[in-house]
Design a protein around this motif. Structure first.
Motif, PDB file in Angstrom:
ATOM      1  N   VAL A  41       0.792  -1.302  -0.233  1.00  8.47           N
ATOM      2  CA  VAL A  41       0.097  -0.067  -0.030  1.00  8.47           C
ATOM      3  C   VAL A  41       0.940   1.301  -0.144  1.00  8.47           C
ATOM      4  CG1 VAL A  41      -1.726   1.260   1.336  1.00  8.47           C
ATOM      5  CG2 VAL A  41      -1.819  -1.017   1.324  1.00  8.47           C
ATOM      6  N   VAL A  57      -5.136  -0.019  -4.821  1.00  6.38           N
ATOM      7  CA  VAL A  57      -5.582  -0.633  -3.759  1.00  6.38           C
ATOM      8  C   VAL A  57      -7.176  -0.861  -3.759  1.00  6.38           C
ATOM      9  CG1 VAL A  57      -6.192  -0.189  -1.168  1.00  6.38           C
ATOM     10  CG2 VAL A  57      -4.147   0.470  -2.128  1.00  6.38           C
ATOM     11  N   TRP A  92      -6.618   1.097   4.252  1.00 10.14           N
ATOM     12  CA  TRP A  92      -5.566   1.017   2.941  1.00 10.14           C
ATOM     13  C   TRP A  92      -5.855   2.057   1.940  1.00 10.14           C
ATOM     14  CZ3 TRP A  92      -4.793  -4.982   1.426  1.00 10.14           C
ATOM     15  CH2 TRP A  92      -4.189  -5.668   2.338  1.00 10.14           C
TER      16      TRP A  92
END
Length: 185
Positions: A41, A57, A92
Motif C-alpha cells: 500500500v 488498492v 488501505w
C-alpha cells in the motif's frame, strides 16, 4: 485515465496481493496479525501517486469483495469487512491516497536524492502508518476497546517504520531509474 495508468495500477494491485503470500504473524495481544501487504500500500502511494495508488488498492478491495483469497493468510470475501482487521483493510484506501498525495507534494525531480528520500519517508509514515492506524484502531476499538486496541497496535510501529523506509528507498530508486514513468498523479 489512460491504459498506462490502468496497467500500473493493476501491477501494484498484483504486488499487494503477492505480498499477501507471506504468512501473517500473529502477535497475540490483538486479533490483527503483522502482514507485508501494508508495504504494498505504501509502495503504491509513493510510486504511483494518489490517484493511481488508490486505484491499485481499490482493485485489491474488489478482489477481496468478490471472494478471492488474496489477503495474507488466504482470507477473502465479505466476512473480511466484519472482522477485527476490517479497519486496517478499509484504511488501505485512504493510506494509499494520503501517501500518494503527500509524495506528489513533498518530492520534486529537482531535489537532491536525500531530500527526495526523506519526502517519500515522511509521506509513507503519515499515510501508511498514521492514517492507516487511525482507521484500524478505530474499528478495532469497537471490537475490543480503545485501550487494548491502541496498546496492541503499538507493536506494529517498528515494523511499519521499516516498511516506510523501504517504500522511500524504492520510491527514490524508481524516480531515478525509471524516468519514463509519467508524473505521479
Amino acid at each position: 485515465m489512460n491504459t498506462r495508468d490502468l496497467v500500473l495500477s493493476a501491477l501494484f494491485a498484483a504486488i499487494i496481493v503477492a505480498l499477501g503470500l507471506l504468512p501473517p504473524i500473529p502477535i497475540g495481544i490483538i486479533p490483527v496479525p503483522i502482514t507485508a501487504q501494508s508495504l504494498g500500500v505504501m509502495l503504491a502511494g509513493v510510486v504511483l501517486g494518489a490517484k493511481r495508488g488508490t486505484i491499485a488498492v481499490l482493485l485489491v478491495v474488489v478482489l477481496v469483495t468478490i471472494g478471492l483469497p488474496v489477503l495474507s493468510g488466504g482470507r477473502g470475501g465479505l466476512a473480511v469487512f466484519a472482522g477485527p482487521t476490517a479497519g486496517f483493510f478499509v484504511g488501505w484506501i485512504f493510506a494509499a491516497f494520503v501517501t500518494g498525495y503527500l509524495s506528489e507534494r513533498l518530492v520534486k525531480p529537482e531535489q537532491s536524492s536525500l531530500v527526495q528520500g526523506v519526502g517519500f519517508f515522511i509521506a509513507a509514515v503519515i499515510g501508511g502508518v498514521v492514517v492507516l492506524y487511525a482507521f484500524g484502531i478505530a474499528w478495532l476499538a469497537v471490537n475490543i476497546g480503545f485501550g487494548k486496541a491502541f496498546i496492541g497496535s503499538l507493536s506494529f510501529v517498528p515494523g511499519d517504520v521499516v516498511k516506510a523506509a523501504v517504500a522511500a528507498l524504492v520510491g527514490r530508486a524508481v524516480m531515478a531509474g525509471y524516468p519514463l514513468l509519467p508524473q505521479r498523479s
